[in-house]
Design a protein around this motif. Structure first.
Motif, mmCIF file in Angstrom:
data_model
loop_
_atom_site.group_PDB
_atom_site.id
_atom_site.type_symbol
_atom_site.label_atom_id
_atom_site.label_comp_id
_atom_site.label_asym_id
_atom_site.label_seq_id
_atom_site.Cartn_x
_atom_site.Cartn_y
_atom_site.Cartn_z
ATOM 1 N N LYS A 140 0.824 -1.209 0.000
ATOM 2 C CA LYS A 140 0.000 0.000 0.000
ATOM 3 C C LYS A 140 0.859 1.261 0.000
ATOM 4 C CE LYS A 140 -4.651 -0.156 1.841
ATOM 5 N NZ LYS A 140 -5.398 -0.421 3.064
ATOM 6 N N ASN A 141 1.858 1.272 0.878
ATOM 7 C CA ASN A 141 2.695 2.464 0.984
ATOM 8 C C ASN A 141 3.635 2.601 -0.205
ATOM 9 O OD1 ASN A 141 2.030 4.062 3.283
ATOM 10 N ND2 ASN A 141 2.624 2.321 4.547
ATOM 11 N N LYS A 145 1.532 4.244 -2.763
ATOM 12 C CA LYS A 145 1.268 5.646 -2.402
ATOM 13 C C LYS A 145 2.478 6.523 -2.704
ATOM 14 C CE LYS A 145 1.424 7.348 1.914
ATOM 15 N NZ LYS A 145 1.064 7.366 3.334
ATOM 16 N N TRP A 146 3.648 6.102 -2.211
ATOM 17 C CA TRP A 146 4.829 6.963 -2.370
ATOM 18 C C TRP A 146 5.319 6.994 -3.804
ATOM 19 C CZ3 TRP A 146 4.937 10.389 1.003
ATOM 20 C CH2 TRP A 146 4.661 10.143 2.351
ATOM 21 N N TRP A 196 3.239 9.602 -5.492
ATOM 22 C CA TRP A 196 3.700 10.958 -5.167
ATOM 23 C C TRP A 196 4.978 11.296 -5.927
ATOM 24 C CZ3 TRP A 196 1.007 14.743 -3.649
ATOM 25 C CH2 TRP A 196 -0.062 14.574 -2.746
#
Lengths: 250, 107
Positions: free
Chosen positions: A125-126, A129-130, A133
């Motif tokens: 998940k992270n 996300k990153w 970004w």
């Protein structure tokens, strides 16, 4: 997790020559990325050192920076050339826009390292996300550079007075309103070559984002690809730090 | 979403100290760039200003390569095999800046 470096310490000595042990305790892919980046650093050094050579081979502007007027006879002061900011037409804000671009790239470097960190923990998940970004940061930087190029090519309101009485605005590879022809050529080459690296990086990030989302790395058991693309991305940030200093500040 | 439900890999908890350190380094890079930016405005152009710029750039490069690219934590041989070839760049800088001055004098 799945870190090849940690594996090699546990391999008994008798297997050292039968494969399975990574030299320098880094995986093959990471090692090759490092050496590619080293060679790429030489290329960028070549470009930036060429800038230094040609700048020293041209007469320098003598006088105060505030009184600077561009001329074909001497090398311009970059801060007097790059002083435009989008939506603020006619306002002289030296280096503000370039500094903002630098911040954007540094921020995208942080989000990239956070994606790598999440990958080491198998935290899909992270990672997603990153990575997203980082793609946003890289794309914003590219958009800024597109504006910078467009402004550089179209020029200022006053332009430069030529010997035949006419005025020339903007820049191309033959003539420009900021200084000697080579100044514009080097601007196009150096920022263009770097921008192309950023563009390639955004493509690579998008592939990593897609593969992380669809679970390719999870099935593979490790997120090393994110790490390798991370190395490349930080390198692109590093080059920009040098371009910022040697092209825009000095 | 459907893809995520299929996942049976359990993520390990985040190490907050490590993440905090990364943001701190980003803060350093931010501050160093701000300092460069301010110096470009307040200090007169000259050898002193250029020396400050180059020094701050090298500090930033150290943080990016050492921490973000993790080179500081690799084995020594890898660190040196990246750092030592960079000496060629230093040599090229000195040689070609000198050469640039020579071209200027000939013109």
């Amino acid at each position: 997790m799945a870190n090849l470096a940690s594996v090699s310490a546990e391999v008994p000595k008798k297997y050292l020559w039968s494969g399975g042990v990574s030299p320098l305790k880094a995986s093959y892919g990471k090692l090759m990325m490092w050496f590619f980046l080293l060679s790429d650093a030489f290329t960028f050094s070549g470009l930036l050192i060429t800038y230094g050579l040609l700048r020293f081979a041209h007469p320098a502007y003598e006088g105060k920076a505030a009184d600077f007027v561009s001329s074909h006879d001497y090398w311009p002061i970059p801060e007097r050339v790059f002083d435009a900011v989008p939506f603020l037409h006619g306002v002289s804000l030296p280096l503000v826009f370039v500094a903002a671009m630098t911040f954007i790239l540094i921020l995208s470097s942080v989000t990239m390292v956070l994606a790598v960190e999440a990958g080491e923990r198998m935290d899909r998940k992270n990672v997603i996300k990153w990575l997203l970004w980082t793609i946003v940061g890289g794309s914003t930087f590219l958009a800024c550079q597109a504006w910078e190029w467009a402004h550089f090519i179209h020029g200022t309101d006053q332009g430069i007075l030529l010997s035949d009485g006419s005025r020339f605005f903007g820049a191309n590879l033959v003539i420009n309103e900021y200084g000697p022809p080579l100044f514009a050529s080097l601007f196009f080459f150096i920022t263009g070559f770097h921008g192309f690296h950023v563009l390639s990086g955004v493509f690579l990030l998008f592939i990593a984002f897609y593969q992380a989302t669809t679970g390719v790395y999870e099935r593979r058991g490790h997120y090393e690809m994110v790490e390798k693309i991370g190395l490349y991305w930080h390198f692109v940030d590093l080059v920009w730090v040098f371009v910022f200093t040697f092209f825009y500040l000095i | 979403m459907a893809l995520e439900e299929k996942s049976n890999v359990i993520a390990q908890p985040a190490d907050n100290a490590k993440i905090k350190k990364l943001w701190t380094i980003a803060g350093y890079l931010f501050v160093l760039t701000v300092i460069e930016f301010i110096f470009a405005y307040v200090l007169p152009r000259g050898v002193l200003l250029y020396t400050i710029f180059v020094t701050l750039t090298l500090v930033k490069a150290f943080y990016i390569v050492g921490e973000f690219m993790h080179l500081k934590y690799e084995v020594k041989v890898l660190i040196w095999s990246i750092v030592i070839p960079s000496i060629f760049v230093v040599w090229l800088v000195i040689a070609l800046i000198y050469e640039g001055g020579a071209i200027f004098n000939v013109r």
